[in-house]
Design an enzyme around this catalytic site. Sequence first.
Site, PDB file in Angstrom:
ATOM      1  N   CYS A 175      55.284  55.982 148.769  1.00  0.00           N
ATOM      2  CA  CYS A 175      54.800  56.574 149.777  1.00  0.00           C
ATOM      3  C   CYS A 175      53.991  55.738 150.846  1.00  0.00           C
ATOM      4  O   CYS A 175      53.981  55.810 152.008  1.00  0.00           O
ATOM      5  CB  CYS A 175      53.798  57.646 149.308  1.00  0.00           C
ATOM      6  SG  CYS A 175      52.434  56.650 148.174  1.00  0.00           S
ATOM      7  N   ASP A 207      52.772  63.659 155.589  1.00  0.00           N
ATOM      8  CA  ASP A 207      52.666  63.452 154.338  1.00  0.00           C
ATOM      9  C   ASP A 207      54.191  62.937 153.653  1.00  0.00           C
ATOM     10  O   ASP A 207      55.308  63.750 153.965  1.00  0.00           O
ATOM     11  CB  ASP A 207      52.471  64.803 153.316  1.00  0.00           C
ATOM     12  CG  ASP A 207      52.148  64.417 151.886  1.00  0.00           C
ATOM     13  OD1 ASP A 207      52.519  63.292 151.589  1.00  0.00           O
ATOM     14  OD2 ASP A 207      51.705  65.395 151.067  1.00  0.00           O
ATOM     15  N   HIS A 210      55.238  62.680 150.711  1.00  0.00           N
ATOM     16  CA  HIS A 210      55.604  63.068 149.529  1.00  0.00           C
ATOM     17  C   HIS A 210      56.529  64.257 149.408  1.00  0.00           C
ATOM     18  O   HIS A 210      56.149  65.374 148.601  1.00  0.00           O
ATOM     19  CB  HIS A 210      54.348  63.282 148.626  1.00  0.00           C
ATOM     20  CG  HIS A 210      53.318  62.105 148.552  1.00  0.00           C
ATOM     21  ND1 HIS A 210      52.527  61.927 149.333  1.00  0.00           N
ATOM     22  CD2 HIS A 210      53.492  61.174 147.637  1.00  0.00           C
ATOM     23  CE1 HIS A 210      51.751  60.918 149.277  1.00  0.00           C
ATOM     24  NE2 HIS A 210      52.286  60.341 148.154  1.00  0.00           N
TER      25      HIS A 210
END
Length: 404
Positions: free
Chosen positions: A76, A286, A288
């Site tokens: 990430c 994000d 993820h």
Amino acid sequence: MESVLAKYENQVNVFSEFLEALPDVDEPVWILGACYDLKEKSELLSDVRSRLWFTYRKKFSPIGGTGPSSDAGWGCMLRCGQMILAQALVCRHLGRDWRWDPEKCQPKEYHRILHCFLDKKDSCYSIHQMAQMGVGEGKSVGEWYGPNTVAQVLKKLALFDDWNTMTVYVSMDNTVVIEDIKKQCKQPGRESRSRAGPCGRGEVPASGQSCSEAQGMTLQSQRPLDWRPLLLVIPLRMGINSINPVYIQAFKECFKMPQSCGVLGGKPNLAYYFIGFIDDELIYLDPHTTQQAVDTESGSAVDDQSYHCQRTPHRMKITSLDPSVALGFFCKSEEDFDSWCDLVQQELLKKRNLRMFELVEKHPSHWPPFVPPTKPEVQTTGAEFIESPDKLFESEEEFEILNV
């Protein structure tokens, strides 16, 4: 069928929840130096959607030949590093006001930028290159990174990118040295010694020209430059276990600067790419989400639908932010950098009792002499240096905790 579903997976939500959930305040929204009134929803959403969004990917070629074929669970911060660098490249080639429209044909420079980040070992900012260059920073492939480590990786990989001719300066000891930055940005032109272009060995960008061919046409060997476009990264720790409230206002001011390129940060073991704020909440992309790796043939445009976040962007309270962050700023010209220095003096240093970082004119006398990083004299790509990284690069110390 799986690839078809993956292609359109990202297009389900088009920000309706984001619009409804925005706090009912009179404060404007700031996105990477641009200010929006909540009444300008379409312009705001177009800006957010235009940022390049890099997420976990699966089913790419194994890293190093035998390593992982997905970065889910560990990549990430590397993806966030890709996003902050991609934003700098977009500003460099397309301008801050460029907007992505899925219904229109994109400029050839846009597709060339995307080629730099494809999940292939020959793309110069791929997950393969970043993970393997991280070995030189003491990180095994598959290990989680912090903001400072990713910044060091980007600095080294940029040395092999002759198309963008951009330099990455990573500050040390919470100190930005103007003299050192100008010295680094005014280095003589680099001669291309490798046939591996920034978009990947043998790949042809949408322009129909190979990277190495384009380099040969545009680069001048050892010719002094007026200014090499700069990505300035400032790793900081704004507290011990949580962000010190005295830094919050100065932190928000960074997003207002026209040179803002975003912030790397997040929560422990959860990295996010922060692009702005509204009131006391940060807006971020994000990484993820695990998507299928995009397989693009040489000379073809990139299927870019999955590289733009068309779902709800996330928000979090600034007070929930982990204190370890890295600020990013892009300065295309020397005048741009001088303007940034003036803004820092006016908005961050003179108005604050406790400073997030220092901005000094001259190289500190007690520091070792500053030597601008240069491309090693080897005909290869950066990722292949991992067999003996200690011979080529010295890993800089982790940033220090600010006085709080």
